[in-house]
Design a protein around this motif. Sequence first.
Motif, PDB file in Angstrom:
ATOM      1  N   GLU A   8       7.345  11.570  62.415  1.00 29.43           N
ATOM      2  CA  GLU A   8       7.541  10.369  61.596  1.00 29.43           C
ATOM      3  C   GLU A   8       8.766   9.585  62.048  1.00 29.43           C
ATOM      4  OE1 GLU A   8       7.634  11.714  57.542  1.00 29.43           O
ATOM      5  OE2 GLU A   8       5.451  11.907  57.440  1.00 29.43           O
ATOM      6  N   HIS A   9       9.842  10.275  62.397  1.00 28.86           N
ATOM      7  CA  HIS A   9      11.039   9.588  62.901  1.00 28.86           C
ATOM      8  C   HIS A   9      10.691   8.772  64.142  1.00 28.86           C
ATOM      9  CE1 HIS A   9      14.790  10.977  60.795  1.00 28.86           C
ATOM     10  NE2 HIS A   9      13.891  11.733  60.210  1.00 28.86           N
ATOM     11  N   ARG A  10       9.954   9.350  65.066  1.00 26.14           N
ATOM     12  CA  ARG A  10       9.584   8.635  66.287  1.00 26.14           C
ATOM     13  C   ARG A  10       8.712   7.417  65.971  1.00 26.14           C
ATOM     14  NH1 ARG A  10      12.456  12.564  67.402  1.00 26.14           N
ATOM     15  NH2 ARG A  10      13.929  11.058  66.660  1.00 26.14           N
ATOM     16  N   GLN A  11       7.766   7.554  65.026  1.00 25.25           N
ATOM     17  CA  GLN A  11       6.907   6.422  64.642  1.00 25.25           C
ATOM     18  C   GLN A  11       7.738   5.304  64.010  1.00 25.25           C
ATOM     19  OE1 GLN A  11       4.192   8.556  62.115  1.00 25.25           O
ATOM     20  NE2 GLN A  11       2.667   8.757  63.729  1.00 25.25           N
ATOM     21  N   ILE A  12       8.644   5.668  63.132  1.00 26.11           N
ATOM     22  CA  ILE A  12       9.493   4.674  62.462  1.00 26.11           C
ATOM     23  C   ILE A  12      10.414   3.997  63.467  1.00 26.11           C
ATOM     24  CG2 ILE A  12      11.381   4.409  60.792  1.00 26.11           C
ATOM     25  CD1 ILE A  12       9.906   6.638  59.131  1.00 26.11           C
ATOM     26  N   GLU A  13      10.979   4.775  64.382  1.00 26.41           N
ATOM     27  CA  GLU A  13      11.841   4.192  65.422  1.00 26.41           C
ATOM     28  C   GLU A  13      11.058   3.215  66.293  1.00 26.41           C
ATOM     29  OE1 GLU A  13      13.277   7.739  67.308  1.00 26.41           O
ATOM     30  OE2 GLU A  13      14.718   8.146  65.711  1.00 26.41           O
ATOM     31  N   GLY A  14       9.824   3.559  66.635  1.00 30.29           N
ATOM     32  CA  GLY A  14       8.994   2.667  67.431  1.00 30.29           C
ATOM     33  C   GLY A  14       8.669   1.376  66.692  1.00 30.29           C
ATOM     34  N   ALA A  15       8.325   1.509  65.415  1.00 27.98           N
ATOM     35  CA  ALA A  15       8.028   0.320  64.605  1.00 27.98           C
ATOM     36  C   ALA A  15       9.267  -0.557  64.461  1.00 27.98           C
ATOM     37  CB  ALA A  15       7.504   0.745  63.233  1.00 27.98           C
ATOM     38  N   TRP A  16      10.422   0.064  64.265  1.00 22.56           N
ATOM     39  CA  TRP A  16      11.673  -0.692  64.156  1.00 22.56           C
ATOM     40  C   TRP A  16      11.973  -1.410  65.465  1.00 22.56           C
ATOM     41  CZ3 TRP A  16      14.986  -3.100  61.301  1.00 22.56           C
ATOM     42  CH2 TRP A  16      16.217  -3.461  61.827  1.00 22.56           C
ATOM     43  N   TYR A  46       8.564   4.106  56.102  1.00 19.99           N
ATOM     44  CA  TYR A  46       9.925   4.566  55.841  1.00 19.99           C
ATOM     45  C   TYR A  46      10.063   5.143  54.433  1.00 19.99           C
ATOM     46  CZ  TYR A  46      14.939   4.791  55.354  1.00 19.99           C
ATOM     47  OH  TYR A  46      16.205   5.239  55.130  1.00 19.99           O
ATOM     48  N   LEU A  47       9.520   4.441  53.444  1.00 19.44           N
ATOM     49  CA  LEU A  47       9.629   4.919  52.067  1.00 19.44           C
ATOM     50  C   LEU A  47       8.900   6.246  51.881  1.00 19.44           C
ATOM     51  CD1 LEU A  47       9.231   1.590  50.058  1.00 19.44           C
ATOM     52  CD2 LEU A  47      11.316   2.942  50.392  1.00 19.44           C
ATOM     53  N   GLY A  48       7.711   6.366  52.468  1.00 17.83           N
ATOM     54  CA  GLY A  48       6.971   7.622  52.382  1.00 17.83           C
ATOM     55  C   GLY A  48       7.718   8.760  53.052  1.00 17.83           C
ATOM     56  N   HIS A  49       8.281   8.475  54.210  1.00 15.69           N
ATOM     57  CA  HIS A  49       9.061   9.473  54.940  1.00 15.69           C
ATOM     58  C   HIS A  49      10.278   9.900  54.126  1.00 15.69           C
ATOM     59  CE1 HIS A  49      11.169  11.449  58.248  1.00 15.69           C
ATOM     60  NE2 HIS A  49      12.237  10.749  57.881  1.00 15.69           N
ATOM     61  N   ALA A  50      10.994   8.942  53.586  1.00 21.54           N
ATOM     62  CA  ALA A  50      12.198   9.248  52.813  1.00 21.54           C
ATOM     63  C   ALA A  50      11.862  10.071  51.576  1.00 21.54           C
ATOM     64  CB  ALA A  50      12.917   7.955  52.418  1.00 21.54           C
ATOM     65  N   ARG A  51      10.765   9.712  50.896  1.00 25.95           N
ATOM     66  CA  ARG A  51      10.359  10.485  49.715  1.00 25.95           C
ATOM     67  C   ARG A  51      10.058  11.934  50.085  1.00 25.95           C
ATOM     68  NH1 ARG A  51       6.493   6.790  48.871  1.00 25.95           N
ATOM     69  NH2 ARG A  51       7.411   4.921  48.043  1.00 25.95           N
ATOM     70  N   TYR A  52       9.342  12.138  51.183  1.00 29.15           N
ATOM     71  CA  TYR A  52       8.995  13.487  51.613  1.00 29.15           C
ATOM     72  C   TYR A  52      10.243  14.260  52.038  1.00 29.15           C
ATOM     73  CZ  TYR A  52       6.657  17.296  54.027  1.00 29.15           C
ATOM     74  OH  TYR A  52       6.244  18.534  54.427  1.00 29.15           O
ATOM     75  N   GLU A  53      11.089  13.597  52.811  1.00 31.84           N
ATOM     76  CA  GLU A  53      12.304  14.251  53.287  1.00 31.84           C
ATOM     77  C   GLU A  53      13.200  14.658  52.115  1.00 31.84           C
ATOM     78  OE1 GLU A  53      15.358  12.075  55.776  1.00 31.84           O
ATOM     79  OE2 GLU A  53      14.346  13.267  57.319  1.00 31.84           O
ATOM     80  N   GLU A  54      13.379  13.748  51.176  1.00 33.81           N
ATOM     81  CA  GLU A  54      14.252  14.015  50.039  1.00 33.81           C
ATOM     82  C   GLU A  54      13.603  14.920  48.994  1.00 33.81           C
ATOM     83  OE1 GLU A  54      15.505  10.183  48.628  1.00 33.81           O
ATOM     84  OE2 GLU A  54      16.567   9.740  50.493  1.00 33.81           O
ATOM     85  N   GLY A  55      12.286  14.850  48.872  1.00 39.14           N
ATOM     86  CA  GLY A  55      11.604  15.628  47.847  1.00 39.14           C
ATOM     87  C   GLY A  55      11.191  17.021  48.286  1.00 39.14           C
ATOM     88  N   VAL A  56      10.972  17.215  49.599  1.00 42.26           N
ATOM     89  CA  VAL A  56      10.490  18.503  50.098  1.00 42.26           C
ATOM     90  C   VAL A  56      11.497  19.142  51.045  1.00 42.26           C
ATOM     91  CG1 VAL A  56       8.663  19.662  51.402  1.00 42.26           C
ATOM     92  CG2 VAL A  56       8.069  17.810  49.839  1.00 42.26           C
ATOM     93  N   PHE A  57      11.830  18.430  52.122  1.00 40.88           N
ATOM     94  CA  PHE A  57      12.657  19.026  53.169  1.00 40.88           C
ATOM     95  C   PHE A  57      14.064  19.366  52.705  1.00 40.88           C
ATOM     96  CE2 PHE A  57      15.614  18.530  56.782  1.00 40.88           C
ATOM     97  CZ  PHE A  57      15.189  19.605  57.547  1.00 40.88           C
ATOM     98  N   LEU A  58      14.740  18.405  52.110  1.00 40.20           N
ATOM     99  CA  LEU A  58      16.135  18.652  51.717  1.00 40.20           C
ATOM    100  C   LEU A  58      16.269  19.720  50.633  1.00 40.20           C
ATOM    101  CD1 LEU A  58      17.670  15.084  52.017  1.00 40.20           C
ATOM    102  CD2 LEU A  58      17.810  16.992  53.629  1.00 40.20           C
TER     103      LEU A  58
END
Length: 96
Positions: A8-16, A46-58
């Motif tokens: 997801e980071h790579r996809q977001i970086e590419g889109a940015w 980005y919002l979906g990624h952030a929600r997953y990162e903050e809600g699951v990973f962290l």
Amino acid sequence: IVDLLTQEHRQIEGAWSALERALKRVAKGGDADLDSAAVAALVSEYLGHARYEEGVFLPLSQEILGRNSNHMAALGISMHMRHAVPAMLERYGHRI
């Protein structure tokens, strides 16, 4: 989880990267041709990624690494440095 977040980071970086030049012109008050669908997709990703990162990973990281405070501190520092070092090199690299 890490593989998914990395992808997801790579996809977001590419889109940015595809939008960065035009968005910077707009941020400075200039005109730019922007693909509104691409901007909306970037925001959504980005919002979906952030929600997953903050809600699951962290929280999972906190549970696993929290057993040793040094491990959690190391994660925090590594996440910060991942963003800080490229920004510093971009800004000051010619003087380092």
